[in-house]
Design an enzyme around this catalytic site. Structure first.
Site, PDB file in Angstrom:
ATOM      1  N   CYS A 126       0.818  -1.224   0.000  1.00 34.99           N
ATOM      2  CA  CYS A 126       0.000   0.000   0.000  1.00 34.99           C
ATOM      3  C   CYS A 126       0.847   1.268   0.000  1.00 34.99           C
ATOM      4  CB  CYS A 126      -0.940   0.008   1.205  1.00 34.99           C
ATOM      5  SG  CYS A 126      -2.123  -1.351   1.192  1.00 34.99           S
ATOM      6  N   HIS A 140      -9.098   3.643  -1.583  1.00 33.37           N
ATOM      7  CA  HIS A 140      -7.681   3.311  -1.406  1.00 33.37           C
ATOM      8  C   HIS A 140      -7.198   2.560  -2.640  1.00 33.37           C
ATOM      9  CE1 HIS A 140      -3.972   1.820   0.079  1.00 33.37           C
ATOM     10  NE2 HIS A 140      -4.403   0.852   0.870  1.00 33.37           N
ATOM     11  N   CYS A 163       0.060   2.154   6.698  1.00 33.97           N
ATOM     12  CA  CYS A 163       0.419   0.761   6.962  1.00 33.97           C
ATOM     13  C   CYS A 163       0.585   0.035   5.641  1.00 33.97           C
ATOM     14  CB  CYS A 163      -0.641   0.090   7.826  1.00 33.97           C
ATOM     15  SG  CYS A 163      -2.317   0.181   7.138  1.00 33.97           S
TER      16      CYS A 163
END
Length: 390
Positions: free
Chosen positions: A90, A346, A376
């Protein structure tokens, strides 16, 4: 050491899975952000030393070195522009920013575009990790990893539940946080807060050609009743789809340059990069590492959390920014002031440069100085980037 500057930062508005951006090839989606950041900055396209692109699911339409493909699809960048694609899960395009800044700070390059793309509609999450199931190939978890972590599954969903339990959260608190994300995103959209960062993307709809300029994931009519009624992901847990980030299609880009490039190309910086930190910890609880990465970044920068004016902490799951707030003692009013991934989406590999676009423009809009971005990442890794608005 030389200083790295951000000249401009852009992003596309997010598209829901199967939504308004579903018809756009990810390579062309990336090219939209690359062209926009070049055009808006006024930099000579031929002067760009490199393009660093974050992308998590590098398979299918995102295979074949997607960063380089984005350059080839660009209307402004010459084919002589190099590119590389990276995967730090991510945090891929936040790492792209940090690699770009490191290149500039080392003096080896002067103008680098950090970027990211993810079409989670066209290349579903995990595509590159599940090919073995279809082709009879080996699992990405080797015998060595399994021996070190016997009987363990690396699961972000499990990590989110572990964080919620460890930090004493309730489902009601997660739901309230999630509603607040939608309300902030709604207010920001209606106030025009995203207008300076969003790149319009031409799309085809049943009604004809339109420009996609509004984040599709925002629930403008969200209520606590609606959010609290969403089914639990794990019946024994607290997290639901409503308290997790939305699957999203999108791209984003940030132009990072040296002081010499500012002078040579008559560029105006928006921000100065102050700190680049990446740390790693427990791969099982996984999503907690931004807490400890932030501690290290602040110490290295000689700053305290109270010195930071705005924070962008990726809302992969509500427990992550909530635990971050509790651990750091940060002011909740400074967190994700225009909403986060629970409302805005996201787009995995594009989220790092996406959040930076929002942070840079939010600092300008609110007349603030210091901004901190963290998220994260799979495997228990976290990036932190601290910037100063100019």
């Amino acid at each position: 050491m030389a200083t790295a500057y951000i000249v401009d930062a852009v992003r596309t508005a997010g598209g829901r899975r199967g939504g308004r951006l579903a018809g756009v090839h990810p390579v062309d989606l990336l090219a939209k952000s690359l062209d926009a950041v070049v055009e808006r900055s006024g930099v000579d396209p031929s002067a760009i030393d490199d393009v660093v692109t974050g992308c998590v699911s590098q398979a299918g339409e995102q295979a074949g070195q997607v960063g380089r493909m984005g350059v080839l699809a660009s209307k402004l960048l010459p084919q002589s522009t190099p590119a590389v694609s990276i995967d730090r899960q991510c945090g891929s395009s936040q790492q792209a920013i940090q690699f770009a800044a490191q290149a500039v700070m080392s003096g080896t390059q002067d103008i680098v575009i950090a970027s990211g793309v993810e079409s989670m509609t066209r290349v579903p999450m995990g595509t590159n990790m599940t090919l073995h199931m279809k082709e009879g190939l080996g699992n990405y978890m080797s015998d060595g990893v399994k021996a070190k972590y016997p009987g363990v599954q690396f699961s972000q969903f499990m990590g989110a539940e572990m964080i919620a339990k460890k930090h004493g959260m309730t489902k009601e608190e997660l739901d309230a946080f999630s509603l607040n994300s939608h309300m902030k995103a709604k207010a920001a959209t209606e106030a025009g807060a995203f207008e300076n960062e969003i790149v319009a993307v031409e799309i085809e709809t049943p009604e004809g050609t339109e420009m996609h300029t509004v984040d599709e994931g925002i629930r403008f009519d969200a209520t606590i009743e609606g959010i609290s009624g969403v089914k639990l992901i794990d019946p024994r847990g607290m997290v639901t789809a409503a308290s997790a980030s939305q699957i999203c299609d999108g791209s984003s880009a940030v132009l990072v340059v040296s002081e010499e490039a500012l002078k040579t190309h008559n560029l105006t910086p928006m921000a100065r990069i102050h700190n680049l930190t990446v740390t790693a910890g427990d791969p099982v609880i996984m999503l907690e590492e931004p807490l400890f990465a932030t501690d290290k970044a602040l110490a290295r920068a000689g700053l305290k959390i109270g010195d930071i004016d705005l924070y962008e902490v990726n809302e992969a799951f509500a427990p992550v920014p909530m635990a971050w707030l509790k651990h750091t003692g940060a002011d909740p009013e400074k967190l994700n002031v225009h909403g986060g991934a629970i409302a805005l989406g996201h787009p995995l590999g594009a989220s790092g440069t996406k959040l930076m676009a929002t942070l840079v423009h939010a600092l300008k809009r609110h007349g603030k100085k210091y901004g901190l971005q963290t998220m994260c990442e799979g495997g228990g890794v976290a990036n932190v980037t601290i910037i100063e608005s100019l």
